[in-house]
Design an enzyme around this catalytic site. Sequence first.
Site, short mmCIF file in Angstrom:
data_model
loop_
_atom_site.label_atom_id
_atom_site.label_comp_id
_atom_site.label_asym_id
_atom_site.label_seq_id
_atom_site.Cartn_x
_atom_site.Cartn_y
_atom_site.Cartn_z
N LYS A 1 0.84 -1.18 0.00
CA LYS A 1 0.00 0.00 0.00
C LYS A 1 0.89 1.24 0.00
O LYS A 1 1.84 1.33 0.77
CB LYS A 1 -0.90 -0.02 1.24
CG LYS A 1 -2.14 0.84 1.14
CD LYS A 1 -3.06 0.59 2.33
CE LYS A 1 -4.34 1.40 2.22
NZ LYS A 1 -5.24 1.17 3.36
N GLU B 1 -18.88 -6.01 10.62
CA GLU B 1 -19.84 -5.34 11.49
C GLU B 1 -20.83 -6.31 12.12
O GLU B 1 -21.21 -6.13 13.29
CB GLU B 1 -20.59 -4.27 10.70
CG GLU B 1 -19.74 -3.08 10.26
CD GLU B 1 -19.00 -3.33 8.95
OE1 GLU B 1 -18.26 -2.43 8.51
OE2 GLU B 1 -19.17 -4.43 8.37
N ARG C 1 -25.02 -2.72 7.76
CA ARG C 1 -24.67 -4.07 7.39
C ARG C 1 -24.97 -5.07 8.51
O ARG C 1 -24.93 -6.28 8.29
CB ARG C 1 -23.18 -4.12 7.02
CG ARG C 1 -22.84 -3.32 5.78
CD ARG C 1 -21.37 -2.91 5.72
NE ARG C 1 -20.45 -4.01 5.61
CZ ARG C 1 -19.99 -4.52 4.45
NH1 ARG C 1 -20.40 -4.00 3.31
NH2 ARG C 1 -19.13 -5.50 4.44
#
Length: 639
Positions: A284, A370, A398
């Site tokens: 990244k 979640e 969610r």
Amino acid sequence: MVTDTPLLDTIKVPGDLRKLPVDALRQVADELRAETIDAVSVTGGHLGAGLGVVELTVALHYLFDTPDDRIIWDVGHQVYPHKILTGRRDRIRTLRKGGGLSGFTKRSESEYDPFGAAHASTSISAALGFSVARDLQERSNRVVAVIGDGAMTGGMSFEGLNNAGASASKLIVILNDNDMSIAPPVGALSAYLSRLISSKSYRSLREIGLQVSDRFPDTVRKTAHRAESYVRGMLTGGTLFEELGFFYVGPIDGHNLDHLIPVLRNVRDDTSEGPVLIHAITRKGKGYAPAEGSSDRYHGVGKFDVATGEIAKSTSNKPSWTRVFADSLIDEARRDDSIVAITAAMPSGTGVDRFGDVFPERTFDVGLAEQHGVTFAAGLAAEGMKPFAAIYSTFLQRAFDQIVHDVAIQSLPVRFAMDRAGFVGADGQTHCGAFDIAYMGCLPGMVVMAPADEAELVHMVATAVAIDDRPSAFRYPRGSGVGVPLPEQGQPLEIGRGRIVREGTRVALLSYGARLQDALEAAVVLDARGLSTTVADARFAKPVDGELITRLAANHEVLLTVEEGSIGGFATQVMHVLAGAGLFDSGLIFRPVIMPDAFLDQDAPESQVRQAGLDASGIVSTVLAAVGLEEHRQASGSS
């Protein structure tokens, strides 16, 4: 900063890229990385993820016939290089601005975005849908899902893997592992093995071997199958994915085009059935030193100086809502060791990282999961702990079934701290916290609160701590607070009780949450027009303050509710009270001021609020229209 990009300048769409010789791709990737850095320095946004997939993006569009071949990007925050290569370079510096490009994939924006995504872990399920539809329609295009190792922490990704692994449909999944969380270091041997295993000759030889083994007794056949799978697993690390039904290739260096191109070509040209997973190791922030050296790899940044990497600082000296929440929770936790904090891969975004610095053993990051996070909190609450689940409003959607089934039905005192409530500006439709008032307010027993300012937020954290017999939730917006003085210590509020903050006689504005300041500004304007105005802060959407509502309705000609939420929220609760008391029967003029029943595109937050009519000018216009003074609408400035 102007970058020199002679090869990139010749590429308008991926078809232009495919005309280049393969040895030109390294230069294309370098120029694409430079252009991405320069663009995000102007717009702000997600930088590190995009830099990590530059080579992969180039290789995919070079080898696959996009847009006929479908590339499904998970989350979508890594797609800036993809957008530059797919006809949107001329608009790339409008990213995340009003009228500009979305910061995520978006079907309505380009034929090269077959599926929109800004919430994680959806790509494999969607890609399987694309591949099965292709098979049913007797087409032959390829389908590729690109998913990061972070998104693989979401349970939905494994649901998709499990279903895809049991399917004969040809699907290519690329695991973009940018945190070294799964694979060991990769090198020449790994690259060679990956090329070999992905080759047609190996697949053919493997099929012959499996067919031959099928002629032997079951015990011999099963042993042979298991041996082949596990030998490859030991060499490449793919046993998990093999057990789920995928043909695993990797790990390979996701920044080395000499590794990527032959493996992707082999997989592209392979005609055998079933899903394939390519495991690519990336970094990244790759290629930009400030990003590579940052702890979050410049995941999300504001405008910055390319030469130094210095990010422009906010000019506001007011504390953010998020920080006020975090500091308040820390203060409460110093006095109560049963308080714990839970986040779903957003520790800095929710302020839970600050809590974790003080109470590391009482801080839990569950990853992009979640659903698990909510039920995990329910288990903690069932054993007497006081869990605070700090999750963005849009992400908490969610886990709605878990809120209902595991928390609300059992009356477990889980405390939901819903950050990013209301409009969120540049992140647009997918991150807008529009629905939490409605989806929390419809649940029996749930206490639903919203602070009008930072001081109220401190008190609502204390209120949530004190509620120990049922679940509770409080919402607060993104960005800086109002700037009011903060109390030394939060004090629990009386449940279901609002407050009058300004007295008037003809118009009543009942505000829920952070639009109270706009209501107060509107009241000043209305007073000047001869419409004496009361302003009240509801504080609670459930249980709603019935006594306050009936008093306002009985003593005023006009009643407006004001909330930065969708239809079905606070206004609905108020209307039930009014209807039940028969107050509509006596000629009360009632108007709900809410978010429009639409998904608004990205824009500056103040512009979104203005478009919705939720600013002071919009409130004034609504009142004037309600009392028959519509000719003043344009003069008020409301859109």
